[in-house]
Design a protein around this motif. Structure first.
Motif, short mmCIF file in Angstrom:
data_model
loop_
_atom_site.label_atom_id
_atom_site.label_comp_id
_atom_site.label_asym_id
_atom_site.label_seq_id
_atom_site.Cartn_x
_atom_site.Cartn_y
_atom_site.Cartn_z
N ALA A 75 0.84 -1.20 0.00
CA ALA A 75 0.00 0.00 0.00
C ALA A 75 0.87 1.25 0.00
O ALA A 75 0.62 2.20 -0.76
N GLU A 76 1.90 1.27 0.81
CA GLU A 76 2.80 2.43 0.89
C GLU A 76 3.49 2.66 -0.44
O GLU A 76 3.64 3.79 -0.88
N LYS A 77 3.88 1.58 -1.10
CA LYS A 77 4.56 1.69 -2.39
C LYS A 77 3.69 2.42 -3.42
O LYS A 77 4.18 3.12 -4.29
N HIS A 78 2.37 2.26 -3.30
CA HIS A 78 1.44 2.87 -4.25
C HIS A 78 0.69 4.07 -3.64
O HIS A 78 -0.35 4.47 -4.18
N ASN A 79 1.24 4.58 -2.55
CA ASN A 79 0.66 5.76 -1.88
C ASN A 79 -0.81 5.58 -1.53
O ASN A 79 -1.63 6.47 -1.72
#
Length: 112
Positions: A75-79
């Motif tokens: 999720a963090e990787k894709h904001n």
């Protein structure tokens, strides 16, 4: 600082200290989630329904932590904010599964 941000920061710190970001592309994170979910399922494999509620809670916590960690990293990787996407999915499911049709049944939305 809220707990979600703390968890994300700690995950990123742990990953970055080990130079593992190079391995954390979307495909590998998704595969890791699936593999860790399989490890969670393995705890329940061949257990009777009555036995499935007596699985070692520490092992459940470990596998859930792995699943959530990889999910948070993806999720963090894709904001993406995991809380926002879960709330959005609940809204979508509420439309698919209105209480008056879905209450007390495990049928899929297209079977209601």
């Amino acid at each position: 600082m809220d707990k979600y941000k703390i968890v994300i920061e700690e995950l990123l710190k742990f990953r970055n200290e080990r130079d593992w970001e190079q391995f954390h592309d979307s495909k590998n994170l998704a595969l890791a989630i699936s593999i860790e979910a399989a490890e969670l399922n393995e705890l329940f494999l061949w257990k009777k329904d009555s036995e499935s509620e007596n699985i070692n809670i520490e092992k459940i916590k470990e596998e859930l932590a792995d699943i959530l960690s990889y999910s948070f990293l993806l999720a963090e990787k894709h904001n993406l904010n995991v809380f926002d996407i879960v709330l959005d999915k609940i809204k979508l499911n509420a439309e698919k599964y209105p209480v008056e049709k879905a209450k007390g049944t495990a049928k899929k939305y297209n079977e209601l």
